[in-house]
Design a protein around this motif. Sequence first.
Motif, PDB file in Angstrom:
ATOM      1  N   ASP A  68      -1.778  15.341  -3.396  1.00 44.37           N
ATOM      2  CA  ASP A  68      -0.959  16.170  -2.475  1.00 44.37           C
ATOM      3  C   ASP A  68      -0.518  15.524  -1.164  1.00 44.37           C
ATOM      4  O   ASP A  68       0.614  15.628  -0.605  1.00 44.37           O
ATOM      5  CB  ASP A  68      -1.454  17.505  -2.409  1.00 44.37           C
ATOM      6  CG  ASP A  68      -1.913  18.153  -3.604  1.00 44.37           C
ATOM      7  OD1 ASP A  68      -1.154  18.005  -4.819  1.00 44.37           O
ATOM      8  OD2 ASP A  68      -2.771  19.263  -3.860  1.00 44.37           O
ATOM      9  N   MET A  69      -1.638  15.096  -0.582  1.00 47.18           N
ATOM     10  CA  MET A  69      -1.499  14.479   0.969  1.00 47.18           C
ATOM     11  C   MET A  69      -1.189  13.047   1.043  1.00 47.18           C
ATOM     12  O   MET A  69      -1.028  12.558   2.090  1.00 47.18           O
ATOM     13  CB  MET A  69      -2.605  15.014   1.600  1.00 47.18           C
ATOM     14  CG  MET A  69      -2.687  16.351   2.051  1.00 47.18           C
ATOM     15  SD  MET A  69      -4.003  16.848   3.026  1.00 47.18           S
ATOM     16  CE  MET A  69      -5.329  17.088   1.781  1.00 47.18           C
ATOM     17  N   LYS A  70      -1.147  12.342  -0.148  1.00 47.48           N
ATOM     18  CA  LYS A  70      -0.966  10.860  -0.322  1.00 47.48           C
ATOM     19  C   LYS A  70      -2.084  10.200   0.525  1.00 47.48           C
ATOM     20  O   LYS A  70      -1.623   9.124   1.202  1.00 47.48           O
ATOM     21  CB  LYS A  70       0.422  10.629  -0.183  1.00 47.48           C
ATOM     22  CG  LYS A  70       1.565  11.418  -0.882  1.00 47.48           C
ATOM     23  CD  LYS A  70       2.980  11.077  -0.622  1.00 47.48           C
ATOM     24  CE  LYS A  70       3.888  11.944  -1.413  1.00 47.48           C
ATOM     25  NZ  LYS A  70       3.808  13.048  -2.002  1.00 47.48           N
ATOM     26  N   PHE A  71      -3.262  10.150   0.097  1.00 46.91           N
ATOM     27  CA  PHE A  71      -4.491   9.172   0.919  1.00 46.91           C
ATOM     28  C   PHE A  71      -5.643   9.040   0.091  1.00 46.91           C
ATOM     29  O   PHE A  71      -5.524   9.889  -1.125  1.00 46.91           O
ATOM     30  CB  PHE A  71      -4.828   9.865   1.963  1.00 46.91           C
ATOM     31  CG  PHE A  71      -5.258  10.951   2.321  1.00 46.91           C
ATOM     32  CD1 PHE A  71      -6.619  11.229   1.710  1.00 46.91           C
ATOM     33  CD2 PHE A  71      -4.829  12.267   2.837  1.00 46.91           C
ATOM     34  CE1 PHE A  71      -7.297  12.518   1.725  1.00 46.91           C
ATOM     35  CE2 PHE A  71      -5.644  13.395   2.967  1.00 46.91           C
ATOM     36  CZ  PHE A  71      -6.891  13.518   2.163  1.00 46.91           C
ATOM     37  N   GLU A  72      -6.063   8.059   0.136  1.00 45.34           N
ATOM     38  CA  GLU A  72      -7.093   7.759  -0.753  1.00 45.34           C
ATOM     39  C   GLU A  72      -7.984   6.556   0.321  1.00 45.34           C
ATOM     40  O   GLU A  72      -7.629   5.681   0.999  1.00 45.34           O
ATOM     41  CB  GLU A  72      -6.982   7.115  -1.992  1.00 45.34           C
ATOM     42  CG  GLU A  72      -6.387   5.875  -2.002  1.00 45.34           C
ATOM     43  CD  GLU A  72      -6.092   5.132  -3.460  1.00 45.34           C
ATOM     44  OE1 GLU A  72      -7.048   5.527  -4.190  1.00 45.34           O
ATOM     45  OE2 GLU A  72      -5.124   4.846  -3.857  1.00 45.34           O
ATOM     46  N   LYS A  73      -9.419   6.746   0.435  1.00 46.47           N
ATOM     47  CA  LYS A  73     -10.224   6.023   1.185  1.00 46.47           C
ATOM     48  C   LYS A  73     -11.399   5.970   0.695  1.00 46.47           C
ATOM     49  O   LYS A  73     -12.113   6.911   0.344  1.00 46.47           O
ATOM     50  CB  LYS A  73     -10.269   6.598   2.714  1.00 46.47           C
ATOM     51  CG  LYS A  73     -10.790   5.663   3.680  1.00 46.47           C
ATOM     52  CD  LYS A  73      -9.762   4.860   4.413  1.00 46.47           C
ATOM     53  CE  LYS A  73     -10.520   4.000   5.359  1.00 46.47           C
ATOM     54  NZ  LYS A  73      -9.356   3.740   6.476  1.00 46.47           N
ATOM     55  N   ILE A  74     -12.079   4.751   0.507  1.00 47.46           N
ATOM     56  CA  ILE A  74     -13.640   4.434   0.043  1.00 47.46           C
ATOM     57  C   ILE A  74     -14.369   4.907   1.159  1.00 47.46           C
ATOM     58  O   ILE A  74     -14.289   4.282   2.345  1.00 47.46           O
ATOM     59  CB  ILE A  74     -13.677   3.212  -0.559  1.00 47.46           C
ATOM     60  CG1 ILE A  74     -12.833   3.002  -1.633  1.00 47.46           C
ATOM     61  CG2 ILE A  74     -15.149   2.838  -0.778  1.00 47.46           C
ATOM     62  CD1 ILE A  74     -12.763   1.491  -2.287  1.00 47.46           C
ATOM     63  N   ALA A  75     -15.567   5.568   1.018  1.00 46.56           N
ATOM     64  CA  ALA A  75     -16.594   6.067   2.054  1.00 46.56           C
ATOM     65  C   ALA A  75     -17.926   5.390   1.358  1.00 46.56           C
ATOM     66  O   ALA A  75     -18.452   6.162   0.849  1.00 46.56           O
ATOM     67  CB  ALA A  75     -16.442   7.234   2.254  1.00 46.56           C
ATOM     68  N   PRO A  76     -18.256   4.285   2.056  1.00 47.73           N
ATOM     69  CA  PRO A  76     -19.665   3.994   1.874  1.00 47.73           C
ATOM     70  C   PRO A  76     -20.980   5.046   2.083  1.00 47.73           C
ATOM     71  O   PRO A  76     -20.454   5.725   2.975  1.00 47.73           O
ATOM     72  CB  PRO A  76     -19.874   2.602   2.591  1.00 47.73           C
ATOM     73  CG  PRO A  76     -18.192   2.216   2.692  1.00 47.73           C
ATOM     74  CD  PRO A  76     -17.674   3.458   2.760  1.00 47.73           C
ATOM     75  N   GLN A  77     -21.849   4.742   1.665  1.00 49.35           N
ATOM     76  CA  GLN A  77     -22.913   5.825   1.967  1.00 49.35           C
ATOM     77  C   GLN A  77     -23.193   5.845   3.414  1.00 49.35           C
ATOM     78  O   GLN A  77     -23.359   4.601   4.218  1.00 49.35           O
ATOM     79  CB  GLN A  77     -24.330   5.379   1.199  1.00 49.35           C
ATOM     80  CG  GLN A  77     -24.090   5.665  -0.174  1.00 49.35           C
ATOM     81  CD  GLN A  77     -25.086   4.884  -0.958  1.00 49.35           C
ATOM     82  OE1 GLN A  77     -25.222   3.745  -0.975  1.00 49.35           O
ATOM     83  NE2 GLN A  77     -26.343   5.516  -1.153  1.00 49.35           N
ATOM     84  N   GLY A  78     -23.511   7.013   4.167  1.00 51.77           N
ATOM     85  CA  GLY A  78     -23.824   6.827   5.526  1.00 51.77           C
ATOM     86  C   GLY A  78     -22.595   6.619   6.591  1.00 51.77           C
ATOM     87  O   GLY A  78     -22.973   6.720   7.674  1.00 51.77           O
ATOM     88  N   ASN A  79     -21.320   6.231   5.969  1.00 51.38           N
ATOM     89  CA  ASN A  79     -20.422   6.115   6.928  1.00 51.38           C
ATOM     90  C   ASN A  79     -19.404   7.072   6.833  1.00 51.38           C
ATOM     91  O   ASN A  79     -19.431   8.236   6.146  1.00 51.38           O
ATOM     92  CB  ASN A  79     -19.613   4.730   6.281  1.00 51.38           C
ATOM     93  CG  ASN A  79     -20.444   3.610   6.497  1.00 51.38           C
ATOM     94  OD1 ASN A  79     -20.717   3.330   7.804  1.00 51.38           O
ATOM     95  ND2 ASN A  79     -20.536   3.012   5.578  1.00 51.38           N
TER      96      ASN A  79
END
Length: 113
Positions: A68-79
């Motif tokens: 819906d908001m047109k984003f994607e971002k990988i988030a490593p553990q603890g970050n």
Amino acid sequence: MNVLLAVGLSLLCFSLPSVAEISARTIMSLTLNDSGFSPTELTAPAGKKLLIRMTNRSSRVAELESYDMKFEKIAPQGNTVSVFAGPLRPGKYRFFDDYSISGYSGWLTVREE
């Protein structure tokens, strides 16, 4: 070589939002843990640019995503990762952890001020 470095750095500076642009955004915070998002619902004013920060406190790599908001971002553990959205019209916008087999998701409700 120095010319290429200078050109690369200047292109990078023009492609990143300025400090003034970021400070003009509504900043929202999320946490992802092993039981899902906290909070599961965010509220924002219509017509404003948003900066959504998510801290991944789960035991695995996650991906904050929203069709819906047109984003994607990988988030490593603890970050903590940040995504930009908006300005948005009034309505409900879904976000989710695309790597979750449990289907962790939440909602951003955008309202008129």
